[in-house]
Design a protein around this motif. Structure first.
Motif, PDB file in Angstrom:
ATOM      1  N   LEU A   1      13.380 -22.732 -37.594  1.00 13.81           N
ATOM      2  CA  LEU A   1      11.997 -22.591 -38.045  1.00 13.81           C
ATOM      3  C   LEU A   1      11.937 -21.865 -39.390  1.00 13.81           C
ATOM      4  O   LEU A   1      11.242 -22.299 -40.307  1.00 13.81           O
ATOM      5  CB  LEU A   1      11.189 -21.834 -36.992  1.00 13.81           C
ATOM      6  N   LYS A   2      12.693 -20.780 -39.514  1.00 14.31           N
ATOM      7  CA  LYS A   2      12.712 -20.019 -40.769  1.00 14.31           C
ATOM      8  C   LYS A   2      13.248 -20.870 -41.920  1.00 14.31           C
ATOM      9  O   LYS A   2      12.688 -20.864 -43.016  1.00 14.31           O
ATOM     10  CB  LYS A   2      13.568 -18.751 -40.622  1.00 14.31           C
ATOM     11  N   ALA A   3      14.311 -21.605 -41.683  1.00 15.33           N
ATOM     12  CA  ALA A   3      14.892 -22.441 -42.741  1.00 15.33           C
ATOM     13  C   ALA A   3      13.903 -23.517 -43.174  1.00 15.33           C
ATOM     14  O   ALA A   3      13.736 -23.774 -44.375  1.00 15.33           O
ATOM     15  CB  ALA A   3      16.190 -23.080 -42.257  1.00 15.33           C
ATOM     16  N   HIS A   4      13.233 -24.119 -42.211  1.00 19.57           N
ATOM     17  CA  HIS A   4      12.241 -25.149 -42.532  1.00 19.57           C
ATOM     18  C   HIS A   4      11.092 -24.554 -43.335  1.00 19.57           C
ATOM     19  O   HIS A   4      10.642 -25.139 -44.334  1.00 19.57           O
ATOM     20  CB  HIS A   4      11.733 -25.791 -41.237  1.00 19.57           C
TER      21      HIS A   4
ATOM     22  N   ARG B   1      11.952 -23.846 -46.946  1.00 26.19           N
ATOM     23  CA  ARG B   1      11.872 -25.057 -47.771  1.00 26.19           C
ATOM     24  C   ARG B   1      10.419 -25.387 -48.105  1.00 26.19           C
ATOM     25  O   ARG B   1      10.095 -25.766 -49.230  1.00 26.19           O
ATOM     26  CB  ARG B   1      12.530 -26.231 -47.048  1.00 26.19           C
ATOM     27  N   LEU B   2       9.532 -25.242 -47.131  1.00 30.97           N
ATOM     28  CA  LEU B   2       8.118 -25.559 -47.376  1.00 30.97           C
ATOM     29  C   LEU B   2       7.453 -24.564 -48.326  1.00 30.97           C
ATOM     30  O   LEU B   2       6.608 -24.931 -49.133  1.00 30.97           O
ATOM     31  CB  LEU B   2       7.341 -25.604 -46.052  1.00 30.97           C
ATOM     32  N   PHE B   3       7.829 -23.291 -48.201  1.00 33.05           N
ATOM     33  CA  PHE B   3       7.216 -22.267 -49.043  1.00 33.05           C
ATOM     34  C   PHE B   3       7.818 -22.208 -50.439  1.00 33.05           C
ATOM     35  O   PHE B   3       7.273 -21.563 -51.329  1.00 33.05           O
ATOM     36  CB  PHE B   3       7.328 -20.877 -48.390  1.00 33.05           C
ATOM     37  N   ALA B   4       8.940 -22.866 -50.648  1.00 34.07           N
ATOM     38  CA  ALA B   4       9.589 -22.831 -51.965  1.00 34.07           C
ATOM     39  C   ALA B   4       8.674 -23.464 -53.013  1.00 34.07           C
ATOM     40  O   ALA B   4       8.050 -24.492 -52.774  1.00 34.07           O
ATOM     41  CB  ALA B   4      10.909 -23.594 -51.903  1.00 34.07           C
TER      42      ALA B   4
ATOM     43  N   ALA C   1       2.642 -25.657 -44.293  1.00 30.56           N
ATOM     44  CA  ALA C   1       3.685 -24.774 -43.787  1.00 30.56           C
ATOM     45  C   ALA C   1       3.152 -23.883 -42.666  1.00 30.56           C
ATOM     46  O   ALA C   1       3.830 -23.677 -41.655  1.00 30.56           O
ATOM     47  CB  ALA C   1       4.244 -23.921 -44.916  1.00 30.56           C
ATOM     48  N   LEU C   2       1.933 -23.356 -42.824  1.00 24.54           N
ATOM     49  CA  LEU C   2       1.352 -22.516 -41.779  1.00 24.54           C
ATOM     50  C   LEU C   2       1.105 -23.302 -40.497  1.00 24.54           C
ATOM     51  O   LEU C   2       1.337 -22.796 -39.395  1.00 24.54           O
ATOM     52  CB  LEU C   2       0.062 -21.858 -42.266  1.00 24.54           C
ATOM     53  N   VAL C   3       0.648 -24.533 -40.645  1.00 20.71           N
ATOM     54  CA  VAL C   3       0.435 -25.374 -39.460  1.00 20.71           C
ATOM     55  C   VAL C   3       1.758 -25.624 -38.751  1.00 20.71           C
ATOM     56  O   VAL C   3       1.868 -25.497 -37.529  1.00 20.71           O
ATOM     57  CB  VAL C   3      -0.259 -26.702 -39.855  1.00 20.71           C
TER      58      VAL C   3
ATOM     59  N   LEU D   1       9.448 -12.095 -33.083  1.00 22.36           N
ATOM     60  CA  LEU D   1       9.743 -12.113 -34.521  1.00 22.36           C
ATOM     61  C   LEU D   1       8.961 -13.218 -35.232  1.00 22.36           C
ATOM     62  O   LEU D   1       8.406 -13.005 -36.311  1.00 22.36           O
ATOM     63  CB  LEU D   1      11.239 -12.319 -34.755  1.00 22.36           C
ATOM     64  N   ALA D   2       8.919 -14.384 -34.616  1.00 21.74           N
ATOM     65  CA  ALA D   2       8.197 -15.506 -35.222  1.00 21.74           C
ATOM     66  C   ALA D   2       6.709 -15.182 -35.332  1.00 21.74           C
ATOM     67  O   ALA D   2       6.086 -15.470 -36.362  1.00 21.74           O
ATOM     68  CB  ALA D   2       8.416 -16.779 -34.406  1.00 21.74           C
ATOM     69  N   GLU D   3       6.145 -14.600 -34.291  1.00 24.67           N
ATOM     70  CA  GLU D   3       4.720 -14.252 -34.332  1.00 24.67           C
ATOM     71  C   GLU D   3       4.426 -13.200 -35.395  1.00 24.67           C
ATOM     72  O   GLU D   3       3.425 -13.290 -36.109  1.00 24.67           O
ATOM     73  CB  GLU D   3       4.255 -13.777 -32.947  1.00 24.67           C
ATOM     74  N   GLU D   4       5.321 -12.217 -35.506  1.00 21.16           N
ATOM     75  CA  GLU D   4       5.145 -11.198 -36.563  1.00 21.16           C
ATOM     76  C   GLU D   4       5.222 -11.835 -37.940  1.00 21.16           C
ATOM     77  O   GLU D   4       4.419 -11.511 -38.817  1.00 21.16           O
ATOM     78  CB  GLU D   4       6.230 -10.117 -36.426  1.00 21.16           C
ATOM     79  N   ASP D   5       6.188 -12.709 -38.136  1.00 27.23           N
ATOM     80  CA  ASP D   5       6.323 -13.380 -39.435  1.00 27.23           C
ATOM     81  C   ASP D   5       5.098 -14.240 -39.731  1.00 27.23           C
ATOM     82  O   ASP D   5       4.618 -14.285 -40.854  1.00 27.23           O
ATOM     83  CB  ASP D   5       7.585 -14.247 -39.478  1.00 27.23           C
ATOM     84  N   TYR D   6       4.601 -14.912 -38.713  1.00 27.06           N
ATOM     85  CA  TYR D   6       3.410 -15.752 -38.899  1.00 27.06           C
ATOM     86  C   TYR D   6       2.215 -14.893 -39.315  1.00 27.06           C
ATOM     87  O   TYR D   6       1.497 -15.237 -40.253  1.00 27.06           O
ATOM     88  CB  TYR D   6       3.086 -16.528 -37.619  1.00 27.06           C
TER      89      TYR D   6
END
Length: 120
Positions: A6-9, A12-15, A32-34, A110-115
Motif C-alpha cells: 500500500l505504501k509503495a503504491h 507512486r501516486l503521490f509522486a 491516491a486518497l481513495v 499504522l495505515a490509519e495513522e498515515d491516512y
C-alpha cells in the motif's frame, strides 16, 4: 495487499508528475486518497478473516483437549495420545494466529495513522 504494498503504491501516486497541471495533481491526490482508503478496507477485511480463523482454531484446540481428557478417563490411551498430538498442533496454530492478529492490528493502525496524516 499488505501495508508495504500500500505504501509503495501510494508513493507512486503521490509522486509529482512532470508537466502535470495543478488540476491534474489535485485529481491524482484525490485518487491516491481513495485508493489509500480502499487499501485500509482490505487490511481490515484481512484482519477480520484472521480473527475468524483464530476463533475456529481455539475451538478446535479446546475440542481436541476435551476429547483427550475423555479418552484418558475411560482408559483409551491410544485415542488420548492421538488427541494430545492434535491438541499440540492446534495450540501451535492458535499461537501463530494470535501473533498474526497482533501484526495485522499494528499494520492497520499504522495505515490509519498515515491516512489521517495525509488528510491534514
Amino acid at each position: 495487499m499488505d501495508f508495504d504494498d500500500l505504501k509503495a503504491h501510494l508513493d507512486r501516486l503521490f509522486a509529482p508528475r512532470a508537466g502535470a497541471s495543478a488540476r491534474d495533481q489535485a485529481a491524482g491526490l484525490r485518487e491516491a486518497l481513495v485508493e489509500f482508503k480502499i487499501g485500509i478496507g482490505h487490511l481490515r477485511e484481512a484482519l477480520g478473516r484472521t480473527e475468524a480463523e483464530l476463533t475456529q482454531a481455539r475451538r478446535e484446540a479446546e475440542d481436541y483437549a476435551r476429547r483427550g481428557r475423555m479418552a484418558a478417563e475411560i482408559g483409551d490411551t491410544e485415542t488420548a495420545t492421538l488427541a494430545d498430538e492434535f491438541t499440540a498442533k492446534a495450540a501451535a496454530r492458535v499461537d501463530l494466529l494470535e501473533r498474526k492478529v497482533l501484526v495485522q492490528r499494528d499494520e492497520l493502525g499504522l495505515a490509519e495513522e498515515d491516512y489521517e496524516g495525509t488528510k491534514r
